[in-house]
Design a protein around this motif. Structure first.
Motif, PDB file in Angstrom:
ATOM      1  N   PRO A 193       0.922  -1.223  -0.244  1.00  8.65           N
ATOM      2  CA  PRO A 193      -0.290   0.163  -0.028  1.00  8.65           C
ATOM      3  C   PRO A 193       0.876   1.344  -0.255  1.00  8.65           C
ATOM      4  N   GLU A 194       1.818   1.249   0.853  1.00 13.27           N
ATOM      5  CA  GLU A 194       2.560   2.844   1.001  1.00 13.27           C
ATOM      6  C   GLU A 194       4.144   2.752  -0.162  1.00 13.27           C
ATOM      7  N   HIS A 259       0.414   4.198  -5.264  1.00 10.31           N
ATOM      8  CA  HIS A 259      -0.988   3.963  -4.989  1.00 10.31           C
ATOM      9  C   HIS A 259      -1.944   5.619  -5.212  1.00 10.31           C
ATOM     10  N   ALA A 262      -1.704   7.490  -1.703  1.00  9.94           N
ATOM     11  CA  ALA A 262      -1.134   7.203  -0.661  1.00  9.94           C
ATOM     12  C   ALA A 262       0.291   8.333  -0.558  1.00  9.94           C
ATOM     13  N   ARG A 263       0.880   9.107  -0.900  1.00  6.20           N
ATOM     14  CA  ARG A 263       1.828  10.204  -1.442  1.00  6.20           C
ATOM     15  C   ARG A 263       1.363  11.368  -1.314  1.00  6.20           C
TER      16      ARG A 263
END
Ligand code: JHZ
Ligand code: SAH
Ligand code: ZN
Length: 410
Positions: A193-194, A259, A262-263
C-alpha cells in the motif's frame, strides 16, 4: 480493445502518423554475412495519440525477436551509467527500504548494473530479465534473477512466493513493453500500500528539443511525457507523485508512482506538465515540426559524410549503439561512407550492423589506426568518451556529432 497498428495502446483512440522512417531492421540484430538474406525488416512509424497524447510506435516486432539469449546490449559498458545506477540504488535504499525485511524488484535488470547494490547490501531483491545471456551475468554475480517477461500474471506469482514489494524499479525498460496495461496492473498487485514504482526512460521533451530521432527504434515502443504517463497510471488507481529529469541517455525522466492518495504529489509534477503544454506536446503540429527537423538532420549528415569522402578522409563510427541502426538505415549510410564501427562489446564485434551492414570492429582497431573523423553514435556518452579519447584528439582526430545538430567538434 481494437487491434491493429493504428490504435493507441493506452486509450484505443486512432493514432496519427507523425514520422515515417521506412523499413527498419531489429536495432540490436547484429548479424553475420550468412544471415544477410534472411534479415527481418518492419515499417518504423512514430504515431501520436490525439486523445491521451502518448507517442508510440505504430508497428512493433514480436518481443522474442528483440529480447532473447543473444541480446547484444550489456548495461555495464559505460562507467557513467554504472555511477548513475549506484546513485539511483542509494536513493532507493535511503528513501524507501529502511524497514526490516524490505523487498525490491527490478524489471529489465540486465547484467545487474543497479541490482548489484541491493544484493551487496543484503537487501531482499529480485531481478526480472527475459534476455538469458545478460541475466546470466547478473546471476553469476549472486543477484537473484528470473528469466521471464514481466506482466500481470508474473506479478501474481511473485507476490505468492515473496510477498509484496516496497520498491519496484525499472530503467529503460518500461518504454520497451507494448502491453503496458498488463504491466501497470502487475504493478498494482505487486506494490505494498505504501510502496513505490520508480522508473526512468528517455524523455519525449528532450527528443523534440534535440531532434534526437535515433531514440526511435523497435525496442522503444513508447516515448513518455509526464502528461501521457499520468493518464496511463490514473486508469489503474495509481498516480505520478514526483518527476525528476535525468542527465543520461540524452535526457531522461524519472517517475515516482504510488497508489492514489498514498503519498503527496510534488509540485514538480504540475510544473513539468505546464512545461509540456508550452512545448506543444499535446499538438499534432509539434510532430510535423519534428518530422521536418529530422529530414534536415539527415540531409546535413549525409552532405557532411559525402564531402569528407570526396576529400579522401577516413570516417569511422564510434559505439555500435541501438540508436545508430536508425541513423544508418534512415540516412542510407553504409560502409562506403563509414569504414567500420568501433565497439567494446564482444558479442557485436566481427558482425555487421543491422540493415546497413557496416562491419563492427573491436575498439583496439580504432586505437591502432585513428581515423580522421569519428562519427559519435554514442553521443549520449559524449562527456565520458571525449574525456578518454584525448590521444585521438592530440593525433588530429575530430568528432562528428548529429545531436542536437550536425557538427564537427575537436
Ligand atoms: P548506449 C541501449 O541503447 C538499448 P544503446 C536500450 N533499448 C536502451 O534504451 C538503452 O540502451 C538503455 C558502446 N560503447 O549506452 C558499448 C563503446 O564502444 O548508448 C555498447 O555497444 N565505447 C535498452 O545501444 C554501446 O556503446 C564506449 O566508450 O543506444 C552502448 O550504447 C561506450 C561508453 C560505449 O545504448
Ligand atoms: N535497466 C538496464 C537495461 C536496459 S535494456 C539499463 O538501463 O541499462 C532493457 C532490458 O529490458 C533488456 O535487458 C530486456 O531484455 C528487458 N526487457 C524487455 N522486455 C521486458 C519485460 N517485459 N519485462 C522485463 N524485462 C524486459
Ligand atoms: Zn491514447
Amino acid at each position: 480493445m481494437k487491434n491493429g497498428d493504428n490504435y493507441c495502446r493506452v486509450c484505443n483512440a486512432e493514432l496519427k502518423l507523425a514520422v515515417p522512417f521506412g523499413k527498419m531492421p531489429i536495432a540490436n540484430g547484429y548479424l553475420t554475412k550468412d544471415d544477410f538474406d534472411k534479415e527481418y525488416f518492419f515499417e518504423l512509424q512514430l504515431g501520436f495519440c490525439p486523445n491521451c497524447y502518448m507517442v508510440q510506435l505504430m508497428t512493433q516486432p514480436d518481443r522474442e525477436k528483440m529480447f532473447h539469449e543473444n541480446y547484444a546490449f550489456f548495461s555495464s559498458t559505460s562507467a557513467r551509467m554504472a555511477a548513475h545506477f549506484k546513485e539511483f540504488a542509494d536513493l532507493v535504499i535511503k528513501g524507501y527500504l529502511q524497514s526490516a525485511n524490505s523487498f525490491v524488484v527490478e524489471i529489465g535488470s540486465n547484467d545487474g548494473i543497479m541490482l548489484q547494490h541491493f544484493a551487496n547490501s543484503g537487501i531482499r531483491h529480485l531481478g526480472i530479465e527475459p534476455s538469458a545471456n545478460v541475466a546470466q551475468v547478473a546471476i553469476d554475480k549472486g543477484i537473484r534473477t528470473i528469466t521471464r517477461f514481466f506482466d500481470e500474471q508474473l506479478a501474481g506469482e511473485i507476490v505468492e512466493e515473496y510477498g509484496q514489494a516496497n520498491a519496484f524499479l525499472g530503467a529503460n525498460v518500461m518504454c520497451h513493453i507494448p502491453y503496458l496495461h498488463s504491466v501497470v496492473a502487475g504493478v498494482n498487485i505487486l506494490l505494498k500500500p505504501e510502496g513505490v514504482l520508480i522508473f526512468e526512460d528517455p524523455y519525449l521533451g528532450d527528443i523534440l528539443e534535440k531532434t534526437s530521432y535515433d531514440q526511435i527504434y523497435d525496442e522503444h515502443a513508447f516515448y513518455f511525457s509526464v502528461t501521457s504517463t499520468s493518464y496511463l497510471f490514473e486508469q489503474h488507481g495509481l498516480e505520478v507523485v514526483d518527476v525528476q529529469p535525468q542527465n543520461v541517455h540524452g535526457g531522461s525522466m524519472r517517475y515516482v508512482i504510488a497508489h492514489q492518495g498514498a503519498r503527496p504529489v510534488s509540485i514538480a509534477v504540475v510544473a513539468q506538465r505546464a512545461k509540456e503544454d508550452a512545448l506543444g506536446l499535446r499538438n499534432a503540429e509539434t510532430f510535423e515540426g519534428l518530422r521536418k527537423n529530422i529530414e534536415h538532420s539527415r540531409d546535413a549528415l549525409l552532405n557532411l559524410l559525402r564531402n569528407l569522402k570526396q576529400n579522401g578522409k577516413r570516417v569511422v563510427g564510434y559505439a555500435a549503439t541501438s540508436k545508430s541502426t536508425t541513423v544508418t538505415n534512415y540516412c542510407g549510410i553504409t560502409s562506403d561512407l563509414v569504414e567500420f564501427i568501433s565497439d567494446t562489446t564482444p558479442i557485436k564485434q566481427g558482425k555487421y550492423s543491422p540493415g546497413a551492414h557496416i562491419p563492427i570492429r573491436p575498439y583496439a582497431e580504432f586505437q591502432a589506426r585513428y581515423p580522421d573523423y569519428a562519427l559519435l553514435f554514442g553521443w549520449n556518452h559524449a562527456e565520458e568518451i571525449i574525456a578518454k579519447e584525448q590521444q585521438f584528439k592530440a593525433a588530429g582526430g575530430k568528432w562528428i556529432v548529429y545531436v542536437p545538430k550536425v557538427q564537427v567538434v575537436g
